[in-house]
Motif scaffolding. Sequence first.
Motif, mmCIF file in Angstrom:
data_model
loop_
_atom_site.group_PDB
_atom_site.id
_atom_site.type_symbol
_atom_site.label_atom_id
_atom_site.label_comp_id
_atom_site.label_asym_id
_atom_site.label_seq_id
_atom_site.Cartn_x
_atom_site.Cartn_y
_atom_site.Cartn_z
ATOM 1 N N TYR A 1 -3.342 3.972 -1.992
ATOM 2 C CA TYR A 1 -2.024 3.512 -1.559
ATOM 3 C C TYR A 1 -1.332 4.593 -0.739
ATOM 4 O O TYR A 1 -1.622 5.790 -0.879
ATOM 5 C CB TYR A 1 -1.164 3.134 -2.762
ATOM 6 N N GLU B 1 8.675 3.578 -1.693
ATOM 7 C CA GLU B 1 7.905 2.375 -1.415
ATOM 8 C C GLU B 1 6.417 2.678 -1.508
ATOM 9 O O GLU B 1 5.967 3.749 -1.087
ATOM 10 C CB GLU B 1 8.216 1.832 -0.017
ATOM 11 N N SER C 1 -2.966 -2.792 4.248
ATOM 12 C CA SER C 1 -2.452 -3.635 5.326
ATOM 13 C C SER C 1 -1.023 -3.265 5.703
ATOM 14 O O SER C 1 -0.411 -3.953 6.524
ATOM 15 C CB SER C 1 -2.511 -5.107 4.919
ATOM 16 N N ASN C 2 -0.504 -2.203 5.104
ATOM 17 C CA ASN C 2 0.866 -1.715 5.295
ATOM 18 C C ASN C 2 1.894 -2.613 4.632
ATOM 19 O O ASN C 2 3.095 -2.499 4.884
ATOM 20 C CB ASN C 2 1.217 -1.538 6.776
ATOM 21 N N GLY C 3 1.448 -3.507 3.775
ATOM 22 C CA GLY C 3 2.377 -4.325 3.018
ATOM 23 C C GLY C 3 2.977 -3.547 1.871
ATOM 24 O O GLY C 3 2.306 -2.738 1.226
ATOM 25 N N ILE C 4 4.255 -3.791 1.601
ATOM 26 C CA ILE C 4 4.932 -3.114 0.492
ATOM 27 C C ILE C 4 4.575 -3.823 -0.807
ATOM 28 O O ILE C 4 4.904 -5.006 -0.986
ATOM 29 C CB ILE C 4 6.451 -3.096 0.701
ATOM 30 N N VAL C 5 3.900 -3.117 -1.702
ATOM 31 C CA VAL C 5 3.479 -3.723 -2.965
ATOM 32 C C VAL C 5 4.404 -3.365 -4.117
ATOM 33 O O VAL C 5 4.327 -3.973 -5.189
ATOM 34 C CB VAL C 5 2.025 -3.316 -3.300
ATOM 35 N N ARG D 1 8.541 -1.238 -4.899
ATOM 36 C CA ARG D 1 9.661 -0.446 -4.392
ATOM 37 C C ARG D 1 10.618 -0.135 -5.531
ATOM 38 O O ARG D 1 10.852 -0.981 -6.400
ATOM 39 C CB ARG D 1 10.409 -1.205 -3.301
ATOM 40 N N ASP E 1 5.933 6.060 0.738
ATOM 41 C CA ASP E 1 6.998 6.350 1.687
ATOM 42 C C ASP E 1 8.270 6.620 0.905
ATOM 43 O O ASP E 1 8.725 5.763 0.140
ATOM 44 C CB ASP E 1 7.186 5.157 2.642
ATOM 45 N N ARG F 1 2.704 1.222 -0.414
ATOM 46 C CA ARG F 1 2.096 0.306 0.560
ATOM 47 C C ARG F 1 0.579 0.257 0.383
ATOM 48 O O ARG F 1 -0.044 1.251 0.015
ATOM 49 C CB ARG F 1 2.435 0.743 1.991
ATOM 50 N N ASP F 2 0.024 -0.897 0.711
ATOM 51 C CA ASP F 2 -1.425 -1.055 0.623
ATOM 52 C C ASP F 2 -2.065 -0.836 1.992
ATOM 53 O O ASP F 2 -1.398 -0.450 2.959
ATOM 54 C CB ASP F 2 -1.796 -2.418 0.039
#
Length: 413
Positions: A80, A113, A118-122, A124, A83, A115-116
Amino acid sequence: MAIGRRENMVTGRRIRAAVFGVLVANLLLTSAPGQSTPPAAKEFPGRVRLALAKVIYAVAGVETNIYFDNVILTTNSANYAFDVRCEKGFLFQDRWSYTPGAEEQGAFPLWLEVRDESNGIVARAQATILVVRGSAAAEVPATLLAVGDSLTEASVYTQRLLDLSDGPNGPVLRLIGSRGPGNSPGHGANRHEGYSGWTAAAFATYAGPLSRSGFFKGEQTGSPFVYIENGAKRLDFGKYSAQFNLGKAPDFVTFALGSNDIAYGSDDDIDAIIDQMLAHLDELVRMVHAYSGATRIGLLLTIPPCSSQDGFWNYKGTQREVRWQFRRNQHRLIERMMEHYGGREQEKLYLVPTYLDLDAAHNFVTRSLPWNAQNSVENPRVIDGIHPAAAGYRQMGDMIYAWLKMCMAESSR
């Protein structure tokens, strides 16, 4: 009760934990506005079960860290990206780190945050960094009773507190207790109530002929707080204070427990085990505040094990031998402690996030061992996955010290 439902029930109390008392309100006024809040931000633990303490303490000249592997529950946090949005500190590969300057103070929002690929926030979460000046409350004397298991018995984080307090800007700090380094009764200034292998139940219920002797003799040793009168056992913090602090309640009490309570748990029974631990910890908190409602109690959020399975070779025949199970148990305990005790600073009850500040990858004891029987090249391997090296203990002391300084600054207003 499911984890998600628990989260919803305590959201309001968790948010209130971010700011408390007049001190925090004043610190917020002195903080410069920062671009630290993501647009349309919403907290959620996600599938990695992000568990970030709502209040993180910092003081001038002492490093405060958030180690990312300690805040999410995953077999490999390197999968992961993390950020951190905060106007203070620096973002490293493994942590966010901040060492305040001499005159810095304030309350600074922080967003973390996860992120995975794919830059998706998993996941926060938000926290508040509370920073107190190094000179704050430097003249205020204070007494501290540190209570805990082998992590306290080691006498290293307590010595770190003494060392920090002895600096030019440190408070006058006196430790109380029946024990000291080497298990001797009250040796020197480094005093505490640390007992190897003990649980919250032990401190709340054990009674024995060697209670308050300062020596550890297994089953003969009773809790220093349990007194026997007319054949009945009872917790009596007033009597303890009379014996070890001239009848005065200490200004601060810390409880560093949990590692032994959860050591043998599994996914099936860990919540029942934690229920029992919290019930006994509640008893100890009530014991202190029944004698002195002014005493500030710091509950240390239980530190994680080392990041390597190597450190668990000597815990055979128990759940402890599998690092991942112990880490799952410890993470669940952190979640439950934040649910149960979060947002209660007005009751003089605080969560001290020592689990954030520990470098689990580098600050445990190692020794050089061959790679294997056919390769004599030696490689450092962790030899104890639960007890840190001195550097790890000192990191615990750093966070406790920052909390002490914050409370002292609060009480001086």
